[in-house]
Design a protein around this motif. Structure first.
Motif, short mmCIF file in Angstrom:
data_model
loop_
_atom_site.label_atom_id
_atom_site.label_comp_id
_atom_site.label_asym_id
_atom_site.label_seq_id
_atom_site.Cartn_x
_atom_site.Cartn_y
_atom_site.Cartn_z
N TYR A 1 -4.16 3.28 1.43
CA TYR A 1 -3.91 3.35 2.86
C TYR A 1 -4.55 2.18 3.59
N ALA A 2 -5.79 1.92 3.25
CA ALA A 2 -6.50 0.87 3.99
C ALA A 2 -6.35 -0.51 3.34
N GLY A 3 -5.58 -0.57 2.28
CA GLY A 3 -5.37 -1.86 1.64
C GLY A 3 -6.65 -2.43 1.03
N VAL A 4 -7.47 -1.54 0.50
CA VAL A 4 -8.72 -2.00 -0.10
C VAL A 4 -8.52 -2.08 -1.61
N SER A 5 -8.62 -3.28 -2.13
CA SER A 5 -8.52 -3.40 -3.57
C SER A 5 -9.93 -3.25 -4.11
N ALA A 6 -10.10 -2.23 -4.95
CA ALA A 6 -11.45 -1.97 -5.45
C ALA A 6 -11.85 -3.10 -6.37
N PRO A 7 -13.08 -3.52 -6.31
CA PRO A 7 -13.54 -4.58 -7.22
C PRO A 7 -13.48 -4.02 -8.63
N ASN A 8 -12.52 -4.48 -9.35
CA ASN A 8 -12.12 -3.97 -10.66
C ASN A 8 -12.93 -2.85 -11.31
N CYS A 9 -13.38 -1.87 -10.55
CA CYS A 9 -13.98 -0.67 -11.15
C CYS A 9 -12.98 -0.04 -12.08
N TRP A 10 -11.74 0.00 -11.58
CA TRP A 10 -10.70 0.72 -12.33
C TRP A 10 -10.40 0.04 -13.64
N GLY A 11 -10.81 -1.18 -13.79
CA GLY A 11 -10.55 -1.86 -15.05
C GLY A 11 -11.06 -1.06 -16.22
N CYS A 12 -12.15 -0.34 -16.04
CA CYS A 12 -12.73 0.42 -17.14
C CYS A 12 -12.88 1.90 -16.82
N HIS A 13 -13.30 2.16 -15.58
CA HIS A 13 -13.66 3.54 -15.26
C HIS A 13 -12.48 4.28 -14.66
N ARG B 1 -5.11 -11.15 7.32
CA ARG B 1 -5.71 -10.09 6.51
C ARG B 1 -5.86 -8.81 7.30
N HIS B 2 -6.10 -8.96 8.62
CA HIS B 2 -6.28 -7.77 9.44
C HIS B 2 -5.01 -6.93 9.53
N LEU B 3 -3.89 -7.52 9.11
CA LEU B 3 -2.66 -6.74 9.15
C LEU B 3 -2.77 -5.48 8.29
N ARG B 4 -3.64 -5.50 7.32
CA ARG B 4 -3.77 -4.31 6.47
C ARG B 4 -4.19 -3.10 7.29
N LEU B 5 -4.78 -3.36 8.44
CA LEU B 5 -5.21 -2.25 9.28
C LEU B 5 -4.12 -1.82 10.25
N PHE B 6 -3.13 -2.67 10.44
CA PHE B 6 -2.15 -2.38 11.48
C PHE B 6 -0.81 -1.93 10.92
#
Lengths: 323, 539, 151, 254, 141, 383
Positions: free
Chosen positions: E110-122, A132-137
């Protein structure tokens, strides 16, 4: 006047210090990790395996009508690969674990799979966390990493969502540590390095968890640092806090410590000659590279020594020597 | 009794496994090897000494010898090097060792036993240990450490049970073998191994039975067999051009109950008309070199191939013996091969080609007999074994160094009507050692052996009480020598026999007379009713 | 803790002190029967003995418990006195923890038990010499038989 | 002493008593008791009166429903099984099945607007295992779409059929979405919220505003001077299935 | 002896896997600049300090969400006294940050953060209806 | 112990492979449901609970198998059940696991399912249902584990387990009661608004659980060396006979009350079930089949001569199981929504993906049960 000189100096000193902490140490640690591990593996590889000594944990391949155990006692290379896969991926041997117990003045053997479960939980969740840390690299983030993150945080608990692997790794590490402290026998055999490794891992995991759910961290800054490190164009971003620093230093310590400690079992498990060899010693010739001639008691010498007795007992002598 | 003993109740002494002090108490260690045997084998530093003495008369450069010896072995054996590095002290092996279970001595836990030498390895051979010393788990090499090695490496029967459970396959037997090699370099051997090895080297077998006596012994066996069956069997010795060379552990022709197994082989070979020969030169299948050093193992083992070559046989058949088969299976061809002068073994009776032995050209008698039975080439009358209620003890080496598990069972189930397995965590690859393997079966070591054999005896007692088992069968000469002793102490009423003794009992031979006794000369049916399980004394 | 348990605890401690140092620690401190089978056997059977000593000394219960202990102790690294002195230790343990107890009758029973223990110890050791002899006899049985037969 | 249903459940839950204790009394506090208490506190209780007379006169009018659905991004789904409805028209006979006889049914007009009753004693709130639906102090029964787990227990509990479940993702079916009100995600339950977002701004509910004939009157039931109370005191009004004890806040003037 | 190629091969594979980010990064010529955050409308001041928002905007949003939905807290007073309407779509995205795509996604992706389905509605605006309808039609039973 | 499940005949592995395939089908369907929503099912605005919840309800009943062997054995010392209490407990573990899975797949937002724990809500019966189900799973899991361990070691189980076993008896009653309460206290659902619902659940549970256990025991005897004993199976047959009688009697009471009184609210759901309403009669054949099976099984079970014939007993048990599966696992839940509060009569039929998911959950249950029983039988064989 002095202040004019001192301030930039101090600032640059602070900058250099931060650079060392955020860039120098990780580089050094990773270099030690890779170099050290290679050195260890090459060191093992340089020692030959003179004899085929697999521990056979099931029926051998002998007569065609006897059912053999192709994975616990493989007779082919493929079988050995299968055995290793079971060993490395599922901890086959640990799965066998049992506990001897006295009942009615006799030993009885009960299941004891907790260690297997704890070890499996720890290693697999650690792997998931590392991937999972690969997302940072890596930029852009590989799809499988994103997918793993999604599955891992399936249950929406908190924001950001709780990773199940984080819970599992903490529980497993706590179990592994507690059993060393709790169980007298394990406390007896445990050494400083056992605790050290566990505490480093626990510390790393805890700081990581803390950053995600507690103190928070600027992920973008962290990723810039990580990408910089990975692509050899180090940047020292602002906004990474003290917790991140501790996390990074602990990871570095772990990486640097790795090759010089029991943690090398990661590589060693693949090389274990009692596990990775096929039990085919009588089927195929196996050569010992350092086989050297030894002094034996040859038949000629022996016959010479016991000639009278052989004659007396009418045991036929070797015609070649018999004159 | 003094009052300070009350202290025991408070906090137990917080001692550390690193403390090497051991006390050599009578009954728990083996006698040192006499100088003359050490000399006879050309081993280093022969001298008379006693483990219980304070001064072991070590050579002055003993430390160097050990460290050099370790360095050399680290380069030669990946197993040794790897096992020094990868142990994580998970504890899975701890209660797998019969010696630990029998004694509760924490240093008998396999990983601690290995740690005795591992700590020295760390201190002298790893960067971390050199720099951080004991913090990195390192330990100074002192004379006390050598004594501790001697004490504990000769309290390991190299049965490999721990290795089955180790997640990395660490085999304490490998470590103990190297440890014994190192002690060997200092001339610290035990007599019960060195003397037989010396005799075997010179004369051909452990007891030093000379060729004529060997022949007498076999003739005597033929007489006995004739008395039981009315059939006279041949005793070919050193017969050139025979198809098969037969090698067995020497105990088979001088000790009981091994001897009855020999009668079993003889009747079988006669019945199927096997063209075979015994050898007076290679009159020992057992190999105490395995308990001494790799080199000694090779030196003793060389005779078998030499003799096979000299006699021009096609292949070799091996009798019932545990450690003998570890050597034959995992070491022989590598050490003394290639066996290109032999052929891939083919059973002359069934035509079965033993593919699993095609390179080494040596077949286990149980494989051979199982094949005969499978093809119905011999007739058995299992009723003749009805006085026995039989269990089977897997000997460590064939079980964990070979995987010979089903063949003997197949023979047993055909040869007897009453067969009962011991609890499953004590058989097959999880079998418990008799407590006397690897050259520890000596008289002075009896107490330790009885302790070490406790878990095995326990399992026997279980089937004794549950199924009325009164015979333990096995395929190991050391088992046959020491199990009767073990069982006599813990489970009176259970005797010991080889698998081929039971086969010999059941074998219906062409032209035999009506049998009234078994191979032991005992009436075929039990004269007195079985002791009921309830009467067995709890021990 | 009940007095009886306290007595048992202390008695157990006395019984294991004859073992070599490191072992004692394990036998004493590790209560888990999985981890400490030998200690477990000892503890269990001592409990039986204690019950019997305070009660009726029923031979059918006393004897097997005593045998179980002694048979193990006879092959452990103990001298004869070390092997049986745990029986005597009970007297002083009871004296310390339950001084009100009828010392005389207990003393008699302890003596009786000690004698039984000695008997059992000797029986075990005799058995060991016997099996030792048998073993060496078996080891060379064929040459011996041949000699008997005069072949 | 009277036990409210809530109290009863609290007792039941708190002690987790076994069933069948014979003396359990099941009684519902009457609206009047509550009213007097709440009025003293100055607490609001929103309610609505619908003048069926006026509705009857505008046969086929669904302006209220359309206004509501537009304003709340209620999707228009092709499959009737998956329909989401906050406010809609139902045949009179189905809304008041047992309050008429065969002879009056037609006299009372064809359709009746129905919506969440914002009960004083809502069964849906009682059964929700996560408090995703709850009753506000001002009487509005609210939904928290972020917490709803989609178990649909509330739908089973609601005796008025006022709740809808998002069987599919509603967003593709919104038509012209209202950017000021977020749509819902698939897998949650929704219903009329009494336009609580408009109430906060001091506005009337969308349906009330949309009705050209002012057939809907919205107001504070605790305020004796409010228009709704004036209306209720002057005309005969019915609630839907009052015998169930839920205490609807929607009154139909007949 | 014979297994050395295997071991060294395995070792090389391991090193290659472990250094995956390195060669992947070098190959892709990844830059360390980080995401380009577009479209911040004229306002200079966010509802909370920028550093805090970068690390913990989700906390604030969750607090907003719960406050508004469950406690009728519809207004948020920033530290500087400015009062904001509590609304992700209405306030944040409309008034300052343009849209989700322009603002949120740049960092999240960029950071690979999947937002907790906020986008589902908002989302602002809600995703194109036509496209989604087509997608949904494809999935119909 | 677990390793016992890893050694088996070709037939065993074939069965396991079949179950895994079933589970794979179910999982695939579930992934589709996860992506698309519950719109993939036959559920609607009016009939908002369907086969998932119905199956959940039914398997709560099956979980009672444990109590019907544990209670006679531990409270009345019925020794014949000594060998099979463990089978009942393991069946309970598998059944309760299936219950939980059925609830899980019914969630619109499964990712938020832990909200039930994060926001505990004692006034919701679902909260209590979660507690009682989890508790029952834990109880039976621990009991089965301890008993099997003891068996493996050939020693008696530790004494502390007995109070736990005794506790599991009222706990089993509680899972039915609480599950009945789940439907019981809803205004506007007249079909469920009956004080006899919990007793009905108990009666049908005590019939369906032991009936399945009989079938399993007979299957085990055929396929393995394990024999529950004729006497144990006969006694189970008696239990099924009485429980089924009571169950049918209760159903009759319900029908009488509703239909004789003629109160439309109460009568209509039954009319819908047995005769159809508003032209919708999808469940009519299901219910009549259930009735026929119930009566047939009663005939077979109540006549001792028939009951003693194992073949008849097996058929009767199968009939009981099927009858209750149709009645509870389909009729009871769906008809609760008919007619809807707005008098709509809506048909419901599970769709193919819905059946797939149900099959997947069944597969998981059967896999668990297979593994559990394999371990048990292997342990018995080893000793």
């Amino acid at each position: 006047m002095a202040a004019l000189v001192a301030v930039p100096l101090l600032a640059s000193a602070a900058g250099v210090g931060k650079g060392i902490l955020l860039v120098g140490i990780p580089y050094a640690a990773f270099a030690i990790f890779l170099g050290g591990l290679c050195w260890r593996v090459v060191g093992w590889a340089r020692s030959p395996v003179p004899f085929r000594i697999p521990t056979t944990c099931g029926q051998q391949t002998s007569l065609p009508w006897i059912k053999s155990a192709p994975l616990d006692n493989p007779s082919t290379g493929l079988g050995a690969v299968g055995r290793m896969a079971l060993e490395v991926l599922l901890f086959r041997s640990l799965f066998r674990n049992n506990r001897a117990e006295i009942y009615d003045q006799r030993y009885v053997f009960g299941d004891s799979k907790w260690l297997w479960l704890g070890a499996l939980a720890f290693h697999w969740s650690l792997l998931v966390i590392l991937l999972r840390h690969l997302r940072l690299f890596v930029q852009p983030v590989p799809a499988f990493v994103l997918f793993m993150g999604k599955v891992d945080s399936f249950f929406q608990i908190g924001a950001p969502a709780l990773y199940l692997s984080n819970v599992v790794v903490l529980c497993a590490l706590a179990y592994l540590l507690l059993r060393r402290l709790w169980d007298l026998r394990l406390r007896y055999i445990s050494q400083f390095s056992d605790y050290f490794a566990l505490l480093l891992l626990l510390g790393t995991a805890l700081t990581g968890v803390l950053m995600r759910y507690g103190t928070r961290v600027d992920v973008v800054a962290v990723k810039r640092l990580a990408i910089g490190l990975a692509t050899f164009q180090p940047v020292v971003p602002d906004g990474v806090g003290i917790v991140f620093l501790i996390h990074l230093l602990m990871v570095s310590a772990l990486a640097a410590y790795f090759p010089f400690s029991k943690l090398v079992h990661m590589g060693g498990v693949f090389l274990s000659p009692t596990r990775n060899l096929a039990n085919n010693s009588r089927m195929k010739r196996h050569v010992n590279p350092w086989n050297y001639p030894v002094k034996t008691h040859t038949y000629a010498e022996w016959e010479e020594e016991f000639r009278d007795k052989l004659l007396m007992a009418e045991i036929p002598l070797d015609e070649a020597k018999h004159d | 009794m003094t009052d300070n003993r009350h202290k025991i109740e408070q906090v137990p002494p917080r001692s550390d496994w690193r403390d090497p002090a051991v006390e050599f108490r009578k009954g728990t260690y083996c006698h040192s090897a006499g100088a003359k045997y050490v000399e006879a084998l050309g081993l280093p530093n022969p001298r008379d000494w006693n483990p219980a003495d304070a001064d072991w008369k070590l050579p002055s450069d003993w430390k160097e010898i050990i460290l050099n010896g370790m360095a050399e072995r680290l380069e030669r054996f990946r197993s040794f090097k790897l096992f020094m590095d990868v142990c994580v002290r998970c504890g899975a092996c701890a209660d797998k060792c019969h010696y630990y279970l029998g004694s509760n001595d924490p240093k008998n836990m396999p990983m601690v036993r290995a740690e005795l030498i591992r700590s020295v390895y760390r201190r002298y051979f790893t960067p971390a240990g050199r720099v951080f010393g004991s913090l990195a788990g390192g330990r100074e090499l002192t004379e006390e450490v050598i004594k501790e090695w001697f004490y504990y490496f000769y309290q390991c029967s190299e049965c490999r049970r721990c290795s089955v459970f180790c997640p990395f396959g660490i085999d304490t037997a490998e470590i103990t073998m190297i440890g014994r090699e190192l002690l060997n370099l200092l001339g610290c051997n035990i007599n019960w191994i060195t003397k037989p090895a010396a005799d075997c080297f010179r004369v051909g077998n452990h007891l030093g039975i000379q060729p004529h006596a060997f022949k007498d012994s076999l003739e005597f066996a033929a007489d006995e067999l004739e008395e039981v069956t009315g059939i006279r069997v041949d005793i070919p010795i050193g017969k050139k051009g025979a198809e098969v060379l037969f090698v067995m552990p020497s105990a088979d022709f001088f000790a009981t109950p091994h001897y009855y197994t020999l009668l079993g082989y003889m009747s079988l070979f006669h019945e199927i008309g096997l063209d075979f020969t015994y050898s007076a030169y290679a009159s020992e299948g057992g190999n105490f070199g395995l308990f001494t050093s790799h080199e000694m193992m090779k030196r003793l083992n060389a005779k078998i191939y030499d003799e096979a070559r000299r006699l021009g046989v096609k292949w070799i058949l091996g009798g019932e013996c545990g450690h003998m088969w570890r050597v034959l299976h995992q070491y022989m061809e590598t050490m003394n091969g290639p066996a290109d002068f032999l052929e891939a073994p083919v059973s002359p009776v069934t035509g079965t080609r033993f593919e699993n032995a095609r390179s080494t050209s040596m077949v286990h008698i149980c494989e051979f007999t199982a094949d005969l039975l499978y093809h119905d080439k011999i007739t058995l009358d299992p009723k003749r074994n009805d006085k026995w209620s039989v269990t089977y003890h897997d000997s460590c080496n064939p079980a964990r160094g070979m995987g010979l598990l089903e063949e003997p069972r197949y023979v047993l189930k055909r040869a007897c009507n009453n067969f009962h397995e011991m609890p499953e965590n004590t058989i097959r690859e999880q079998t418990f050692c008799c407590g006397s393997g690897s050259g520890l079966g000596t008289d002075e070591n009896l107490e330790m052996r009885l302790r070490g054999g406790f878990p095995r005896a326990n399992a026997v007692r279980h089937v004794r009480e549950k199924h009325g088992v009164n015979l333990l069968s096995c395929i190991c000469a050391i088992d046959k020598a020491t199990m009767p002793t073990l069982l006599e102490y813990w489970v009176p009423g259970v005797e010991v026999a080889g698998v081929h003794e039971l086969l010999g009992n059941a074998l219906v031979m062409t032209g035999e007379k009506e049998r009234t006794t078994n191979l032991r000369g005992e009436p075929l049916q039990a004269a007195v009713p079985e002791t009921s399980p309830a009467e067995v004394v709890h021990g | 803790m009940r007095t009886e348990d306290a007595i048992l605890e202390r008695w157990f401690a006395r019984a294991v002190e004859a073992y070599p140092g490191e072992t004692v620690r394990f036998l004493t401190a590790e209560r888990d029967q999985f981890r400490n089978p030998v200690g477990h056997v000892l503890r269990e059977n001592l409990a039986v003995l204690l019950r019997e000593l305070l009660g009726g000394m029923e031979p059918s219960r006393t004897k097997p418990a005593l045998e179980a202990i002694i048979r193990v102790r006879a092959v452990q690294e103990l001298t004869a006195t070390q092997a049986v002195e745990f029986v005597f230790a009970l007297r002083s343990v009871v004296g310390e923890l339950a001084p009100e107890h009828d010392a005389l009758s207990l003393g008699r029973k302890v003596d009786q038990l000690a004698l039984m223990a000695f008997d059992e110890y000797v029986r075990c050791r005799e058995k060991m010499y016997e099996i030792r002899l048998n073993e060496s006899r078996r080891a060379l049985s064929v040459p011996a038989a041949m000699a008997r037969m005069g072949s | 002493m009277k036990l409210t249903r809530k109290d009863f459940l609290r007792v039941l839950a708190g002690s987790a008593v076994a069933v069948g204790a014979g003396t359990l009394v099941h009684a519902v506090g009457s609206a009047n008791d509550r009213e007097s208490a709440e009025a003293k506190n100055g607490k609001k209780r929103w309610g609505m009166a619908i003048d069926l007379q006026k509705c009857r006169e505008e046969k086929g009018c669904d302006l209220c429903s359309r206004a509501c659905h537009r304003s709340h991004n209620v999707p228009r789904l092709p499959d009737p099984a998956h329909e989401v409805k906050w406010l809609w028209n139902e045949p009179n006979g189905k809304v008041f099945p047992f309050q008429q006889n065969d002879y009056t049914r037609h006299a009372l007009g064809e359709t009746v607007p129905v919506l969440c009753n914002h009960c004083t004693n809502p069964a849906c709130v009682r059964v929700c295992p996560t408090q995703a639906t709850w009753k506000r102090g001002d009487g509005v029964v609210m939904m928290d779409y972020h917490r709803c787990i989609g178990c649909r227990y509330c739908m089973a509990a609601c005796p008025y059929g006022s709740r809808s479940f998002n069987y599919v993702d509603p967003r593709p079916h919104l038509g012209a979405p209202n950017p000021d009100f977020p749509p819902r995600t698939a897998g949650v339950v929704e219903k009329c919220n009494f336009c609580e977002e408009r109430l906060a701004d001091g506005k009337q509910p969308a349906c009330v505003e949309a009705c050209p004939r002012n057939a809907m009157v919205f107001g504070d039931l605790n305020d004796g001077n409010s228009p709704i109370r004036q209306l209720l005191s002057g005309r005969y009004a019915v609630q839907r299935q009052p015998e169930l004890g839920c205490g609807p806040s929607i009154f139909y003037l007949v | 002896m014979g297994d050395r190629p295997l071991i060294y091969g395995g070792l090389c594979l391991f090193v290659a896997l472990v250094t995956f980010p390195v060669w992947k990064g070098v190959a892709a010529q990844s830059s360390t600049k980080g995401p380009e955050v577009k479209a911040v409308v004229d306002k200079k001041q966010c509802v909370a300090p920028r550093a805090y928002m970068r690390e913990a905007h989700m906390e604030l949003l969750v607090a907003w969400r719960d406050g508004k939905v469950r406690r009728q807290e519809r207004h948020y007073t920033a530290r500087d006294g400015t009062v904001y309407n509590v609304s992700l779509t209405g306030t944040c995205l409309t008034q300052c940050h343009g849209s989700k795509e322009k603002f949120c996604d740049s960092c999240h992706e960029y950071a690979g953060v999947s937002a907790p389905n906020c986008w589902g509605c908002h989302t602002s605006p809600p995703a194109e209806p036509a496209k989604m309808a087509a997608a949904a039609a494809g999935e119909m039973r | 112990m677990l390793d016992k499940a890893l050694k088996g005949s070709g037939r065993y592995w074939g069965w396991i492979a079949f179950l895994l395939a079933l589970i794979a089908v179910g999982f695939t369907c579930y992934l589709r449901q996860l992506a698309y929503g519950l719109g993939i099912t036959g559920l609607s605005r009016d009939v908002s609970w369907g086969i998932y919840i119905a199956q959940f309800t039914f398997f709560v009943g099956v979980a009672a198998s444990a109590v019907m062997v544990v209670l006679p054995y531990y409270l009345h010392n019925v020794q014949q059940f000594a060998r099979i209490t463990i089978l009942g407990e393991l069946l309970a573990v598998a059944a309760v696991t299936m219950c939980m899975l059925f609830i899980f797949v019914d969630m619109g937002q499964p990712a938020r399912v832990l909200n039930v724990l994060l926001y505990p809500t004692p006034h919701s019966m679902m909260f209590w249902d979660m507690i009682s189900l989890t508790g029952y799973l834990l109880l039976n899991g621990v009991i089965a584990w301890v008993m099997l361990s003891a068996e493996q070691k050939g020693r008696p189980a530790p004494s502390w387990i007995k109070p736990v076993i005794i506790l599991s008896i009222p706990w089993a009653i509680s899972i039915h009661t609480v599950t009945a309460f789940l439907y019981n206290g809803l205004p506007g659902r007249p079909l469920w608004f009956t004080a006899i619902l919990a007793p009905r659940f108990l009666a049908s549970a005590f019939a369906s659980g032991p009936a399945l256990l009989i079938l399993l025991c007979l299957a085990l005897r055929r396929l393995t060396s394990f024999d529950a004993g004729q006497e144990a199976i006969r006694r189970l047959g008696v239990i099924v006979a009485y429980a089924m009688t009571v169950n049918v009697f209760f159903l009759f009471l319900e029908l009488f009350t509703a239909l004789y009184s003629g109160m439309p609210d109460h009568a209509e759901p039954f009319e819908y079930l047995f005769f159809g309403l508003d032209g919708k009669n999808g469940l009519v054949p299901v219910m009549w089949l259930s009735v026929v099976l119930a009566l047939a099984s009663l005939l077979a079970l109540l006549v001792p001569r028939f009951r003693r014939n194992e073949r008849v007993l097996a058929l009767a048990s199968l009939a009981v199981f099927l009858s209750l599966w149709l009645e509870k696992g389909m009729g009871l839940i769906v008809a609760g929504f008919v007619p809807s509060p707005l008098r709509a009569v809506t048909s419901y039929a599970p769709t193919a993906p819905e059946w797939g998911i149900v099959a997947g959950v069944w597969g998981i249950g059967a896999l668990l049960l297979t593994i559990f029983y394999k371990i048990t039988v292997s342990l018995r064989e080893a000793n």
